[in-house]
Design an enzyme around this catalytic site. Structure first.
Site, PDB file in Angstrom:
ATOM      1  N   ASP A 155     -13.683 126.216  60.543  1.00 50.96           N
ATOM      2  CA  ASP A 155     -14.834 126.791  61.405  1.00 50.96           C
ATOM      3  C   ASP A 155     -14.991 125.567  62.481  1.00 50.96           C
ATOM      4  O   ASP A 155     -14.676 124.344  62.267  1.00 50.96           O
ATOM      5  CB  ASP A 155     -16.006 126.911  60.762  1.00 50.96           C
ATOM      6  CG  ASP A 155     -16.476 125.955  59.836  1.00 50.96           C
ATOM      7  OD1 ASP A 155     -16.267 125.818  58.658  1.00 50.96           O
ATOM      8  OD2 ASP A 155     -17.314 125.151  60.467  1.00 50.96           O
ATOM      9  N   GLU A 186     -10.051 124.923  47.211  1.00 51.98           N
ATOM     10  CA  GLU A 186      -9.822 123.753  47.824  1.00 51.98           C
ATOM     11  C   GLU A 186      -8.668 123.268  46.961  1.00 51.98           C
ATOM     12  O   GLU A 186      -7.881 122.427  47.162  1.00 51.98           O
ATOM     13  CB  GLU A 186     -10.915 122.676  48.085  1.00 51.98           C
ATOM     14  CG  GLU A 186     -11.428 123.310  49.404  1.00 51.98           C
ATOM     15  CD  GLU A 186     -12.526 122.257  49.855  1.00 51.98           C
ATOM     16  OE1 GLU A 186     -12.769 122.162  51.012  1.00 51.98           O
ATOM     17  OE2 GLU A 186     -13.331 121.876  48.887  1.00 51.98           O
TER      18      GLU A 186
HETATM   19  C1  3QA Z   1     -19.356 124.402  52.543  1.00 52.30           C
HETATM   20  C2  3QA Z   1     -18.273 123.664  51.996  1.00 52.30           C
HETATM   21  C3  3QA Z   1     -18.603 122.291  51.552  1.00 52.30           C
HETATM   22  O1  3QA Z   1     -18.283 121.566  50.298  1.00 52.30           O
HETATM   23  C4  3QA Z   1     -18.292 121.570  52.548  1.00 52.30           C
HETATM   24  C5  3QA Z   1     -17.190 123.364  52.909  1.00 52.30           C
HETATM   25  C6  3QA Z   1     -16.500 123.332  56.344  1.00 52.30           C
HETATM   26  N1  3QA Z   1     -17.056 123.636  57.290  1.00 52.30           N
HETATM   27  C7  3QA Z   1     -18.188 123.070  57.217  1.00 52.30           C
HETATM   28  C8  3QA Z   1     -19.423 122.946  58.267  1.00 52.30           C
HETATM   29  N2  3QA Z   1     -20.426 121.855  57.841  1.00 52.30           N
HETATM   30  C9  3QA Z   1     -20.343 121.285  56.830  1.00 52.30           C
HETATM   31  N3  3QA Z   1     -19.261 121.325  55.983  1.00 52.30           N
HETATM   32  C10 3QA Z   1     -18.279 122.139  56.331  1.00 52.30           C
HETATM   33  N4  3QA Z   1     -17.096 122.150  53.119  1.00 52.30           N
HETATM   34  C11 3QA Z   1     -20.180 124.966  51.550  1.00 52.30           C
HETATM   35  S1  3QA Z   1     -21.175 126.401  52.116  1.00 52.30           S
HETATM   36  C12 3QA Z   1     -20.562 127.864  51.504  1.00 52.30           C
HETATM   37  C13 3QA Z   1     -20.428 127.870  50.308  1.00 52.30           C
HETATM   38  O2  3QA Z   1     -20.413 129.286  49.843  1.00 52.30           O
HETATM   39  C14 3QA Z   1     -16.362 121.703  54.127  1.00 52.30           C
HETATM   40  C15 3QA Z   1     -17.189 122.374  55.512  1.00 52.30           C
HETATM   41  N5  3QA Z   1     -19.477 123.606  59.237  1.00 52.30           N
HETATM   42  C16 3QA Z   1     -19.879 129.745  48.816  1.00 52.30           C
HETATM   43  C17 3QA Z   1     -20.006 131.197  48.593  1.00 52.30           C
HETATM   44  O3  3QA Z   1     -21.466 131.407  48.270  1.00 52.30           O
END
Ligand code: 3QA
Length: 230
Positions: A197, A13
């Site tokens: 998403d 980000e």
């Molecule tokens: C998700 C990130 C966290 O910082 C919140 C993305 C986008 N879609 C979302 C959703 N529910 C909650 N939050 C969000 N951010 C971290 S999980 C994946 C990490 O994996 C916003 C967000 N549906 C990295 C590789 O292992």
């Protein structure tokens, strides 16, 4: 010279911003790297907090108290809750709440903490700058409530619950931290997120596919906001 703090949660980000500024210095505090640079007549401090409300609260506190930022801007991605939000759309938070706070056993509303506020409002001046920047680029900004909590929402039922209980347009995991910390420290803040998403049963797949692109969109929008400031 004014100092602007820009926070993301994940490396992805903030990387587009560092790529844009090219030259910066690094200061390490509290497990975070803070990247300092200048742009126009501003000092800029950039950091990614790591995922979740606690990390974001720490990073925001350091921005405010160590770097003495005059304002804080969050950039990143979010899960869309409103049916009119598609991947890539940009949301500007009107206010933030914590959907995972529950002391309702004592008769308090969901999300409410005594001596705090259920919804913490973002700064109207920064929001105006965002709206102006959007207008100039013909970007349709969604303006509404963002709900934060320490879960990645990838379930249609949970998603509907957050919509019903908090009237939120988008969900993420850090915005309310920035809101609570900044407002308590009297620092104007705003939250900008591009949708990655729809927080539904496909959210994980969509997130992996669109994280980089949506993070870039949000970062590009932040630059356009800096260009709009005087
Ligand atoms: C998700 C990130 C966290 O910082 C919140 C993305 C986008 N879609 C979302 C959703 N529910 C909650 N939050 C969000 N951010 C971290 S999980 C994946 C990490 O994996 C916003 C967000 N549906 C990295 C590789 O292992």
């Amino acid at each position: 010279m004014k100092t602007i703090g820009i926070i993301g949660a994940m490396r992805e980000e903030v990387m587009p911003l560092l790529d844009f500024f090219k030259k910066y210095e690094e200061v390490k505090i509290g497990g975070n790297s803070f990247y300092t640079t200048t742009y126009k007549n501003y000092n800029i401090i950039i950091a990614y907090s790591k995922i979740g409300k606690i990390h974001a609260a720490l990073t925001c506190s350091i921005m405010a108290l160590h770097f003495c930022t005059d304002c804080i801007i969050f950039t990143g991605v979010a899960g869309g809750l409103s049916s009119d939000l598609k991947v890539g759309d940009i949301i500007l938070a009107s206010s933030l709440c914590q959907y995972d706070v529950d002391i309702s056993a004592f008769g308090h509303p969901l999300g409410f903490i005594p001596e705090s506020e259920l919804y913490v409002h973002t700064d109207s001046n920064l929001n105006e700058i965002a709206k102006k920047a959007a207008m100039k680029q013909n970007i349709k900004l969604k303006y509404g409530i963002i709900a934060s909590g320490d879960s990645f929402i990838s379930n249609a039922q949970k998603k509907q619950w957050i919509i019903d209980k908090f009237d939120a347009c988008a969900v993420e995991m850090e915005g309310a931290s920035i809101a609570v910390v900044s407002s308590l420290l009297n620092i104007p803040f705003c939250i900008i997120r591009a949708i990655s998403d729809s927080a539904d049963d496909n959210a994980d797949i969509s997130f992996d596919e669109f994280l980089a692109d949506s993070a870039k969109r949000s970062a590009a929008f932040i630059i356009s906001m800096l260009d709009e400031m005087q």
